[in-house]
Design a protein around this motif. Structure first.
Motif, PDB file in Angstrom:
ATOM      1  N   GLN A 131       5.986   7.882   6.596  1.00  0.00           N
ATOM      2  CA  GLN A 131       7.037   7.851   5.591  1.00  0.00           C
ATOM      3  C   GLN A 131       8.440   7.687   6.175  1.00  0.00           C
ATOM      4  O   GLN A 131       9.399   7.457   5.434  1.00  0.00           O
ATOM      5  CB  GLN A 131       6.991   9.110   4.736  1.00  0.00           C
ATOM      6  CG  GLN A 131       7.216  10.399   5.502  1.00  0.00           C
ATOM      7  CD  GLN A 131       7.025  11.646   4.643  1.00  0.00           C
ATOM      8  OE1 GLN A 131       7.090  11.582   3.425  1.00  0.00           O
ATOM      9  NE2 GLN A 131       6.781  12.763   5.282  1.00  0.00           N
ATOM     10  N   ASP A 132       8.574   7.752   7.470  1.00  0.00           N
ATOM     11  CA  ASP A 132       9.889   7.655   8.099  1.00  0.00           C
ATOM     12  C   ASP A 132      10.582   6.330   7.778  1.00  0.00           C
ATOM     13  O   ASP A 132      11.804   6.290   7.655  1.00  0.00           O
ATOM     14  CB  ASP A 132       9.753   7.806   9.616  1.00  0.00           C
ATOM     15  CG  ASP A 132      11.100   7.797  10.315  1.00  0.00           C
ATOM     16  OD1 ASP A 132      11.847   8.782  10.169  1.00  0.00           O
ATOM     17  OD2 ASP A 132      11.415   6.794  10.997  1.00  0.00           O
ATOM     18  N   PHE A 133       9.813   5.249   7.600  1.00  0.00           N
ATOM     19  CA  PHE A 133      10.451   3.944   7.397  1.00  0.00           C
ATOM     20  C   PHE A 133      11.112   3.820   6.023  1.00  0.00           C
ATOM     21  O   PHE A 133      11.965   2.965   5.820  1.00  0.00           O
ATOM     22  CB  PHE A 133       9.465   2.790   7.657  1.00  0.00           C
ATOM     23  CG  PHE A 133       8.471   2.541   6.559  1.00  0.00           C
ATOM     24  CD1 PHE A 133       8.771   1.691   5.500  1.00  0.00           C
ATOM     25  CD2 PHE A 133       7.211   3.119   6.597  1.00  0.00           C
ATOM     26  CE1 PHE A 133       7.842   1.433   4.499  1.00  0.00           C
ATOM     27  CE2 PHE A 133       6.271   2.868   5.609  1.00  0.00           C
ATOM     28  CZ  PHE A 133       6.595   2.026   4.545  1.00  0.00           C
ATOM     29  N   TYR A 134      10.726   4.661   5.067  1.00  0.00           N
ATOM     30  CA  TYR A 134      11.402   4.637   3.766  1.00  0.00           C
ATOM     31  C   TYR A 134      12.107   5.961   3.458  1.00  0.00           C
ATOM     32  O   TYR A 134      12.479   6.242   2.318  1.00  0.00           O
ATOM     33  CB  TYR A 134      10.441   4.270   2.638  1.00  0.00           C
ATOM     34  CG  TYR A 134       9.230   5.164   2.464  1.00  0.00           C
ATOM     35  CD1 TYR A 134       9.299   6.347   1.739  1.00  0.00           C
ATOM     36  CD2 TYR A 134       7.992   4.799   2.996  1.00  0.00           C
ATOM     37  CE1 TYR A 134       8.181   7.148   1.568  1.00  0.00           C
ATOM     38  CE2 TYR A 134       6.864   5.593   2.824  1.00  0.00           C
ATOM     39  CZ  TYR A 134       6.963   6.760   2.105  1.00  0.00           C
ATOM     40  OH  TYR A 134       5.843   7.559   1.935  1.00  0.00           O
ATOM     41  N   TRP A 376       2.681  -1.540  -0.943  1.00  0.00           N
ATOM     42  CA  TRP A 376       3.776  -2.485  -1.170  1.00  0.00           C
ATOM     43  C   TRP A 376       5.030  -2.100  -0.410  1.00  0.00           C
ATOM     44  O   TRP A 376       5.791  -2.980   0.015  1.00  0.00           O
ATOM     45  CB  TRP A 376       4.007  -2.596  -2.677  1.00  0.00           C
ATOM     46  CG  TRP A 376       2.724  -2.941  -3.388  1.00  0.00           C
ATOM     47  CD1 TRP A 376       1.735  -3.782  -2.930  1.00  0.00           C
ATOM     48  CD2 TRP A 376       2.242  -2.417  -4.622  1.00  0.00           C
ATOM     49  NE1 TRP A 376       0.686  -3.820  -3.818  1.00  0.00           N
ATOM     50  CE2 TRP A 376       0.968  -2.992  -4.877  1.00  0.00           C
ATOM     51  CE3 TRP A 376       2.764  -1.527  -5.567  1.00  0.00           C
ATOM     52  CZ2 TRP A 376       0.214  -2.705  -6.011  1.00  0.00           C
ATOM     53  CZ3 TRP A 376       2.020  -1.237  -6.692  1.00  0.00           C
ATOM     54  CH2 TRP A 376       0.766  -1.824  -6.917  1.00  0.00           C
ATOM     55  N   ARG A 377       5.274  -0.803  -0.214  1.00  0.00           N
ATOM     56  CA  ARG A 377       6.385  -0.396   0.643  1.00  0.00           C
ATOM     57  C   ARG A 377       6.164  -0.907   2.068  1.00  0.00           C
ATOM     58  O   ARG A 377       7.076  -1.450   2.694  1.00  0.00           O
ATOM     59  CB  ARG A 377       6.504   1.130   0.657  1.00  0.00           C
ATOM     60  CG  ARG A 377       6.945   1.767  -0.639  1.00  0.00           C
ATOM     61  CD  ARG A 377       6.805   3.285  -0.555  1.00  0.00           C
ATOM     62  NE  ARG A 377       7.168   3.957  -1.791  1.00  0.00           N
ATOM     63  CZ  ARG A 377       6.990   5.237  -2.023  1.00  0.00           C
ATOM     64  NH1 ARG A 377       6.440   6.008  -1.077  1.00  0.00           N
ATOM     65  NH2 ARG A 377       7.336   5.784  -3.173  1.00  0.00           N
ATOM     66  N   ARG A 378       4.960  -0.704   2.559  1.00  0.00           N
ATOM     67  CA  ARG A 378       4.638  -1.173   3.911  1.00  0.00           C
ATOM     68  C   ARG A 378       4.746  -2.693   3.995  1.00  0.00           C
ATOM     69  O   ARG A 378       5.212  -3.245   5.006  1.00  0.00           O
ATOM     70  CB  ARG A 378       3.222  -0.732   4.294  1.00  0.00           C
ATOM     71  CG  ARG A 378       3.077   0.763   4.564  1.00  0.00           C
ATOM     72  CD  ARG A 378       1.618   1.135   4.763  1.00  0.00           C
ATOM     73  NE  ARG A 378       1.450   2.533   5.177  1.00  0.00           N
ATOM     74  CZ  ARG A 378       0.280   3.143   5.283  1.00  0.00           C
ATOM     75  NH1 ARG A 378      -0.845   2.472   4.990  1.00  0.00           N
ATOM     76  NH2 ARG A 378       0.215   4.398   5.661  1.00  0.00           N
ATOM     77  N   SER A 379       4.317  -3.365   2.937  1.00  0.00           N
ATOM     78  CA  SER A 379       4.385  -4.823   2.924  1.00  0.00           C
ATOM     79  C   SER A 379       5.828  -5.307   2.991  1.00  0.00           C
ATOM     80  O   SER A 379       6.155  -6.225   3.754  1.00  0.00           O
ATOM     81  CB  SER A 379       3.696  -5.370   1.667  1.00  0.00           C
ATOM     82  OG  SER A 379       2.307  -5.119   1.690  1.00  0.00           O
ATOM     83  N   LEU A 380       6.699  -4.694   2.202  1.00  0.00           N
ATOM     84  CA  LEU A 380       8.110  -5.083   2.241  1.00  0.00           C
ATOM     85  C   LEU A 380       8.697  -4.831   3.617  1.00  0.00           C
ATOM     86  O   LEU A 380       9.455  -5.656   4.140  1.00  0.00           O
ATOM     87  CB  LEU A 380       8.896  -4.310   1.181  1.00  0.00           C
ATOM     88  CG  LEU A 380      10.411  -4.555   1.182  1.00  0.00           C
ATOM     89  CD1 LEU A 380      10.731  -6.017   0.934  1.00  0.00           C
ATOM     90  CD2 LEU A 380      11.106  -3.660   0.155  1.00  0.00           C
TER      91      LEU A 380
END
Length: 389
Positions: A131-134, A376-380
């Motif tokens: 979750q760190d990337f968002y 989709w978060r990971r995809s973006l």
């Protein structure tokens, strides 16, 4: 008398919690309030196993259930009329859910509300290992603005949300590339900035120099032609004009209102599920306007088949592999490893067609996620880092 009643209630509550703990053997009792609860609300809660525990006061109800992930979990009422129940472990990421009270499905008053599944309702975050990337961090943050416009094609007021990167308002001579980013079915233009956390993903990528500063436009994928005359003669299936809205209304508006670099080399498009279908059609029908395409959990609708005929599919847009490879700088596809049918099959068939044609593309698999926002978060995150370089 009041002391006697208080003692009875206390004993009942203690008995309830004792019974609960006995029934919950194997359940780790480290529940914490969800990160998307309304301020000051203790429930719903999530534990380290990914179980969701909900609680609601409904003293006159006969049956209350937690409805999550297509499964309804019975909740138990204590002497004070408070119902509490928990789910089986859930996948990491964001999930919509609701409560069922005597057969009526209602939002949980403990959570913030999100528009998804065709309604405004409850959501829950199961903390993700990545979750760190968002995450919300101490980095320069961009701005998400609401932009209202009148669409002649739909004869209605519409809106899109526009992310401008940190420094946009200060560095007034700089111009920026643009990503047009679409939501999925039964969601709207709020999805990517609320459930999807697109602005935080871009903030973090840009701050770490993993992505080029860019503008992101998030419009509503539901756009229908306004029929004139008697409403009784309206067609049973309304005609979608979303592609025309994007090309003739949204893009010109964005280019005139924001400091964009308005050539194809600095314009990208992407979408999830329904949005992947819509944006693929837009991109492939307008390759003079777009150089980047991203499909998250989708491509373009076509009959289920092991093989796709490139001469027929999407009007033959993928038949000339050499031209596609020259025009698209990035053709990107993403899919969760736990996606349900028909998504693995349809995207698999599309990839086979691309391989056979010799068309270059990037394929990403989101581990242990299904047709959901963490995919989709990971995809973006993966896609945005490849743009405009």
């Amino acid at each position: 008398m009041k002391r006697f009643l208080s003692a009875v209630i206390l004993i009942s509550v203690l008995h309830y919690h004792t019974s609960w703990s006995q029934e919950a053997q194997g359940v780790t009792q480290d529940f914490k309030a969800s990160s998307v609860n309304q301020p000051g609300k203790e429930f719903p809660q999530v534990n380290s196993q990914g179980r969701v525990r909900a609680s609601i006061a409904a003293p006159n109800a006969n049956k209350v259930q937690l409805d999550l992930g297509g499964v309804k979990y019975d909740m138990i009422k204590n002497a004070a009329g408070v119902w509490t129940g928990e789910s089986a472990p859930q996948d990491e990421g964001f999930h919509y859910y609701q409560l069922n009270i005597d057969g009526a499905s209602v939002p949980d008053p403990g959570t913030l509300y999100f528009y998804g599944a065709g309604r405004s309702g409850s959501g829950i975050e199961i903390p993700a290992s990545d979750q760190d990337f968002y995450a919300l961090k101490d980095v320069p943050h961009g701005l998400v603005s609401e932009n209202i416009y009148f669409s002649k094609l739909t004869n209605s007021f519409r809106r899109c949300f526009v992310y401008t990167p940190a420094g946009y308002n200060e560095n007034t001579k700089n111009r920026y590339p643009v990503l047009y980013l679409q939501h999925g079915s039964f969601e709207d233009e709020t999805g990517w900035s609320v459930q999807g956390k697109a602005n935080l993903i871009l903030d973090n990528l840009i701050a770490s120099n993993q992505a080029v500063p860019m503008i992101v436009v998030m419009d509503n994928g539901y756009a229908y032609k306004k029929e004139e005359g008697n409403t009784a003669n309206m067609p049973a299936q309304p005609v979608s004009v979303f592609e025309e809205v994007v090309m003739t209304e949204v893009i010109p508006m964005i280019d005139s209102k924001f400091r964009t670099i308005s050539d194809r080399g600095h314009r990208a498009i992407a979408g999830l599920s329904m949005g992947a279908n819509q944006t693929m059609r837009i991109a492939m029908n307008n390759l003079d306007k777009f150089a980047y395409y991203g499909g998250f959990s989708g491509t373009s609708n076509y009959p289920s088949a092991d093989e796709i005929d490139p001469a027929v599919f999407l009007g033959g847009k993928f038949n000339d592999a050499k031209a596609v490879n020259k025009q698209l700088k990035v053709l990107w596809l993403g899919l969760g490893t736990k996606e349900p049918n028909p998504f693995p099959g349809s995207i698999g068939a599309f990839r086979k067609m691309l391989d056979k044609q010799g068309i270059r593309y990037v394929f990403y698999e989101s581990q242990d996620t299904a047709h959901e926002w963490l995919t989709w978060r990971r995809s973006l995150y993966q896609y945005a880092g490849l743009l405009f370089k």
